[in-house]
Motif scaffolding. Structure first.
Motif, short mmCIF file in Angstrom:
data_model
loop_
_atom_site.label_atom_id
_atom_site.label_comp_id
_atom_site.label_asym_id
_atom_site.label_seq_id
_atom_site.Cartn_x
_atom_site.Cartn_y
_atom_site.Cartn_z
N SER A 1 0.70 -1.34 0.15
CA SER A 1 0.20 -0.23 -0.29
C SER A 1 1.13 1.05 -0.10
O SER A 1 0.32 2.17 -0.13
N SER B 1 7.23 12.75 -3.57
CA SER B 1 5.75 12.21 -2.93
C SER B 1 5.89 10.96 -2.44
O SER B 1 6.10 10.21 -3.57
N THR C 1 2.73 8.05 -0.75
CA THR C 1 1.07 7.98 0.17
C THR C 1 1.63 6.10 1.26
O THR C 1 2.12 5.66 0.08
N GLY D 1 -1.43 3.73 2.05
CA GLY D 1 -3.11 3.44 2.08
C GLY D 1 -3.73 5.31 1.20
O GLY D 1 -4.79 4.47 2.20
N GLY D 2 -3.36 5.01 0.09
CA GLY D 2 -3.62 6.66 -0.52
C GLY D 2 -3.64 7.41 0.59
O GLY D 2 -3.79 9.13 0.20
N GLU D 3 -2.91 7.75 2.02
CA GLU D 3 -3.17 8.10 3.23
C GLU D 3 -1.56 9.07 2.42
O GLU D 3 -0.50 8.46 2.65
N PRO D 4 -1.41 10.30 1.96
CA PRO D 4 0.09 11.32 2.73
C PRO D 4 0.74 11.08 2.90
O PRO D 4 0.15 10.53 4.72
N LEU D 5 2.09 11.04 3.05
CA LEU D 5 3.49 10.49 4.07
C LEU D 5 3.80 12.21 4.59
O LEU D 5 4.21 12.50 3.09
N LYS E 1 6.71 6.40 10.92
CA LYS E 1 4.88 7.49 10.24
C LYS E 1 4.86 6.31 9.73
O LYS E 1 3.45 6.51 8.38
#
Length: 235
Positions: free
Chosen positions: A137, A146, A148, A150-154, A205
């Motif tokens: 993921s 960039s 991510t 699971g689709g969420e940005p790190l 993170k």
């Protein structure tokens, strides 16, 4: 404008030319000549974002300029511009035969460098950005810098992203710590322990622990590998 890789042993020249080219709209990454090994390693990776043009002064004591030129041309697959103090006709001919696309004497006005870079890129289109690397993921986009999960940005620092990007260039393979130190080992991050600090921060993170790794796997005595648990492969 262009992404330029500037390789020159003269730190003052690198800094001055980089600043002027930046004002002309270019993005410049500069390296000392003795750091070229790291650049060659980066350029050889398919996931690494390539420069549009490589500028290099390959003439220095104890440096095989012809060999360096050939390796840069093979690794970068981008136009190579030799930018050096006045050389003999034989030197220039040898560099061009070795793969260089053009030659500019040093010093010259930054506007001349800008025009020469533009002329090279009219003949050779800009390098396409590398595709994102997807591991489980995790999605790492070197071109956009960039990542991510699971689709969420790190939200990553520059060195954290550089470490992750280096691992993403070889998913499923163990990357030696020495190579990681070279890639992210400038300034405060020059020691082996600092790689562990970065690794700890990355794990935090992405919500994993050293005792329960999902992506960042340490191989004792060898290095670190990036792979998803479901995608385990022999290193």
């Amino acid at each position: 404008m262009a992404k330029i890789l500037l390789i020159d042993e003269n730190a003052f020249h690198r800094r001055s030319l980089s600043e002027h080219l930046f004002l002309l709209g270019h993005t410049v990454t500069d390296l000392a000549l003795h750091e070229t090994g790291r650049a060659l390693s980066d350029l050889a990776c398919h996931t690494h974002q390539r420069p549009d043009v490589v500028m290099v002064d390959p003439f220095a004591p104890a440096v095989d300029g012809l060999l360096l030129m050939r390796m840069l041309c093979i690794s970068s697959r981008r136009p190579v511009l030799v930018h050096s103090v006045d050389r003999s006709d034989d030197d220039i001919v040898q560099m061009l035969h070795a793969g260089a696309d053009s030659y500019l004497p040093k010093p010259c006005h930054p506007s001349v460098v800008d025009a020469c870079v533009g002329a090279l890129l009219r003949r050779v289109p800009a390098a396409p950005p590398p595709p994102p690397t997807v591991v489980g993921s995790l999605r790492i986009d070197v071109a956009e810098r960039s990542a991510t999960i699971g689709g969420e940005p790190l939200v990553l620092t520059r060195t954290e992203f550089d470490l992750l990007a280096c691992l993403a260039e070889h998913p499923g393979r163990v990357v030696p710590r020495a190579q990681l130190r070279i890639r992210v080992g400038r300034g405060a991050f020059s020691s082996a322990g600092s790689v562990d600090v970065l690794l700890h921060r990355l794990r935090r993170k992405i919500a994993e622990r050293a005792s329960d790794t999902r992506y960042l796997h340490t191989v004792r005595g060898k290095g670190i590998a990036l792979h998803a648990d479901a995608d385990r492969r022999a290193a």
